[in-house]
Design a protein around this motif. Structure first.
Motif, short mmCIF file in Angstrom:
data_model
loop_
_atom_site.label_atom_id
_atom_site.label_comp_id
_atom_site.label_asym_id
_atom_site.label_seq_id
_atom_site.Cartn_x
_atom_site.Cartn_y
_atom_site.Cartn_z
N TRP A 114 52.67 48.30 40.14
CA TRP A 114 52.38 47.55 41.06
C TRP A 114 51.34 46.62 40.51
O TRP A 114 50.46 47.02 39.83
N PHE A 115 51.70 45.24 40.69
CA PHE A 115 50.80 44.20 40.25
C PHE A 115 49.95 43.42 41.39
O PHE A 115 50.79 43.31 42.30
N VAL A 116 48.84 43.48 41.15
CA VAL A 116 48.00 43.08 42.33
C VAL A 116 46.93 42.13 41.75
O VAL A 116 46.57 41.94 40.77
N PRO A 117 46.43 40.79 42.45
CA PRO A 117 45.46 40.02 42.22
C PRO A 117 44.11 40.83 42.15
O PRO A 117 43.77 41.53 43.15
N ALA A 118 43.13 40.60 41.28
CA ALA A 118 42.02 41.12 41.26
C ALA A 118 41.21 40.69 42.02
O ALA A 118 39.97 41.45 42.44
N ARG A 119 41.38 39.40 42.67
CA ARG A 119 40.50 38.64 43.72
C ARG A 119 41.15 37.74 44.58
O ARG A 119 42.38 37.41 44.26
N GLY A 120 40.44 37.04 45.47
CA GLY A 120 40.97 36.08 46.28
C GLY A 120 41.33 35.00 45.32
O GLY A 120 41.33 34.76 44.21
N GLY A 121 41.92 33.77 46.20
CA GLY A 121 42.54 32.80 45.44
C GLY A 121 41.42 31.60 45.18
O GLY A 121 40.45 31.39 45.90
N LEU A 122 41.25 30.95 43.99
CA LEU A 122 40.71 29.80 43.78
C LEU A 122 41.08 28.61 44.31
O LEU A 122 42.15 28.50 44.54
N GLY A 123 40.11 27.49 44.51
CA GLY A 123 40.64 26.19 44.95
C GLY A 123 41.10 25.43 43.66
O GLY A 123 40.72 24.56 43.44
N ILE A 146 48.20 47.46 38.31
CA ILE A 146 47.78 46.43 37.41
C ILE A 146 47.24 45.21 37.98
O ILE A 146 47.64 44.67 38.75
N ALA A 147 45.85 45.12 37.93
CA ALA A 147 45.19 44.09 38.66
C ALA A 147 44.64 43.09 37.52
O ALA A 147 44.42 43.05 36.39
N VAL A 148 45.24 41.77 38.13
CA VAL A 148 45.20 40.58 37.26
C VAL A 148 44.35 39.37 37.74
O VAL A 148 44.19 39.30 39.14
N THR A 149 43.58 38.74 37.03
CA THR A 149 43.10 37.61 37.40
C THR A 149 43.78 36.00 37.28
O THR A 149 45.02 36.41 36.57
N GLY A 150 43.15 35.06 37.50
CA GLY A 150 44.06 34.02 37.35
C GLY A 150 43.64 33.06 36.14
O GLY A 150 42.94 33.70 35.26
N GLY A 151 44.19 31.79 35.99
CA GLY A 151 43.86 30.96 35.16
C GLY A 151 44.99 30.64 33.91
O GLY A 151 45.97 31.35 34.01
N SER A 152 44.86 29.72 33.24
CA SER A 152 45.96 29.02 32.45
C SER A 152 46.31 30.45 31.36
O SER A 152 47.64 30.49 31.17
N GLN A 178 46.62 30.70 40.30
CA GLN A 178 46.00 31.63 41.10
C GLN A 178 46.49 33.05 40.80
O GLN A 178 47.74 33.17 40.29
N ALA A 179 45.52 34.08 40.91
CA ALA A 179 45.89 35.45 40.55
C ALA A 179 47.06 35.86 41.32
O ALA A 179 48.02 36.74 41.09
N ASN A 180 47.20 35.47 42.70
CA ASN A 180 48.33 35.75 43.46
C ASN A 180 49.68 35.55 42.80
O ASN A 180 50.54 36.47 42.78
N THR A 181 49.55 34.12 42.26
CA THR A 181 50.99 33.68 41.90
C THR A 181 51.53 34.36 40.64
O THR A 181 52.52 34.87 40.09
N ILE A 182 50.15 34.92 39.59
CA ILE A 182 50.39 35.36 38.45
C ILE A 182 50.66 36.82 38.75
O ILE A 182 51.74 37.35 37.78
N ALA A 183 50.26 37.52 39.67
CA ALA A 183 50.61 38.87 39.79
C ALA A 183 52.10 39.09 40.30
O ALA A 183 52.83 39.89 39.82
#
Length: 346
Positions: A170-179, A145-151, A185-190
Motif C-alpha cells: 500500500w502506498f500512502v502520503p506521509a502527510r496532507g497536501g502542500l499548496g 510505504i509512506a511517501v512525501t511530496g516534492g520534485s 503533492q504526496a497524494n499524487t506521488i503515492a
C-alpha cells in the motif's frame, strides 16, 4: 578492480576519457528513456558532429536503437550500464564519498550519483532512478510505504517499475497536501507509485498546514482517522529533504514563525519537522500524518535528496539519526562531508 583502473589511468588516460564519454552518453539516454540527438548534444554540451560519431558506434555495438521518436537504450545496453556501475563509481570517485558518509552517519547504505541536481535535470532523473531501485530492493511483502511530496520524489515515482515485492504494498502520503502544483503533492506521488508498481494506495485529502482547532476536528472524523492509522503503521518511509527557509516560504509560513525558525537555527525540513545543524527538531508544523515517534520506529527510512544547495540540510537530517539509506548526488555529498568536517572542528 581499483588497481586495474589506476594502471589504466596511468598507461591509457585517453582510453579512460573515451570510456567515460561513451558511458555518459549511454546513461543520459537511459535516464531520458527516449531523446533526440539535438537535445542530448545540448544537455551534454557536445557538438552534434562529435555526438553523431559516438552514437553510431554505440548503435553498431547493439547498445542503442533509434527511430523517428528518438534514441533509446536497448536491453543489452541497459545490462551493460548495470554491469559498469561499480567501475563508474570508482572512476568518478563516488565509492569513497559513499563510504565516508555511511561511516560518519552510521547509515546502512549510501548511494551517490554523478552531478548536481540543482543545475542538471538529468541528475535529478538519475536520483529518481536510484531512489526507485532502492525502494524496490528494500520493500517488504504486503507492507505500507509512506511517501512525501516534492520534485525529487516525483522522479522516484516516475522511475518505479513493478516487482514481486512491491505488488502487495500500500502506498500512502506521509502527510496532507502542500499548496503547490498537484503533480508534486504526496497524494499524487503515492498514487503514481502504486500504479507503476502494481500496488494499492490510499489518499489523505486534507491541507498540510492546519490550525490546532482544525487539526483536532479533522482527526475525529472516522475516514480521516482510519487513513492516519494506516500511514502511522508504515513499514517504510521514502522522503525528500528541503532547506528550512525555502520550505517555510513554500508553505506560506507567517513572518513570526519564520523569525523563530531563524532564531532557532533551523537548517532543514523533512516530513513536517525543522531541524538545526545538530539534527535536533526545533519546530513542527501542525500537520495530519506522520509524527516523530512514527518515524523513529519505522523499519526502513530512505532519504532521496540532492543538489549542492542542500548539502548542509541533508547533513542536519542525517544527524537526527533515523535514516537507513541515503540517495544523493555528488554535489550534495561533498557538501555533506564539508558540513561534517566543520561540525567535528567545532
Amino acid at each position: 578492480m581499483r588497481n586495474l583502473l589506476d594502471l589504466q589511468k596511468q598507461l591509457l588516460p585517453d582510453l579512460i576519457e573515451v570510456f567515460k564519454k561513451r558511458y555518459t552518453i549511454l546513461h543520459h539516454i537511459a535516464v531520458s528513456r527516449v531523446v533526440g540527438r539535438r537535445t542530448l548534444a545540448s544537455s551534454l554540451d557536445m557538438t552534434e558532429r562529435v555526438l553523431r560519431g559516438e552514437v553510431d558506434f554505440l548503435k553498431e555495438q547493439g547498445l542503442l536503437e533509434a527511430d523517428s521518436a528518438g534514441m533509446r537504450v536497448t536491453a543489452s545496453g541497459m545490462k551493460l550500464l548495470e554491469q559498469m556501475e561499480p567501475m563508474i563509481k570508482e572512476l568518478f570517485g563516488l565509492t569513497d564519498l559513499e563510504e565516508r558518509i555511511r561511516g560518519i552517519f552510521g547509515l546502512d547504505q549510501v548511494i551517490v550519483v554523478p552531478g548536481d541536481s540543482d543545475v542538471s535535470p538529468y541528475t535529478k532523473k538519475e536520483l529518481g532512478r536510484a531512489g526507485a531501485a532502492v525502494l524496490r530492493k528494500q520493500a517488504v511483502k504486503d507492507g505500507v510505504i509512506a511517501v512525501t511530496g516534492g520534485s525529487t520524489m516525483a522522479e522516484v515515482a516516475n522511475h518505479l517499475t513493478p516487482s514481486t515485492q512491491l505488488k502487495g504494498n500500500w502506498f500512502v502520503p506521509a502527510r496532507g497536501g502542500l499548496g503547490e502544483s498537484v503533480e508534486l503533492q504526496a497524494n499524487t506521488i503515492a498514487s503514481t507509485m502504486a500504479k507503476r508498481a502494481s500496488g494499492q494506495y490510499r489518499l489523505l485529502h486534507v491541507p498540510d498546514h492546519l490550525g490546532e482547532e482544525a487539526y483536532q476536528s479533522l482527526i475525529q472524523d472516522k475516514t480521516i482517522s482510519e487513513i492516519i492509522e494506516v500511514i502511522r503503521s508504515a513499514s517504510m518511509i521514502v522522503h525528500g529533504i528541503g532547506e528550512a527557509m525555502v520550505m517555510a516560504r513554500r508553505r506560506k509560513v507567517d513572518e513570526e514563525t519564520k523569525a523563530k525558525l531563524l532564531a532557532d537555527g533551523a537548517l532543514a525540513e523533512a516530513f513536517g519537522y525543522y531541524f538545526d545543524r545538530s539534527g535536533v527538531p526545533v519546530h513542527k508544523m501542525p500537520t495530519v500524518g506522520l509524527r516523530l515517534e512514527d518515524i523513529q520506529r519505522t523499519e526502513t527510512v530512505i532519504a532521496v535528496a540532492g543538489g549542492q544547495s542542500k548539502g548542509e540540510s541533508i547533513a542536519a537530517v542525517l544527524r537526527f539519526g533515523h535514516e537507513n539509506v541515503l540517495v544523493t548526488d555528488e554535489a550534495a555529498a561533498r557538501g555533506i562531508l564539508q558540513h561534517a568536517d566543520e561540525q567535528e572542528q567545532d
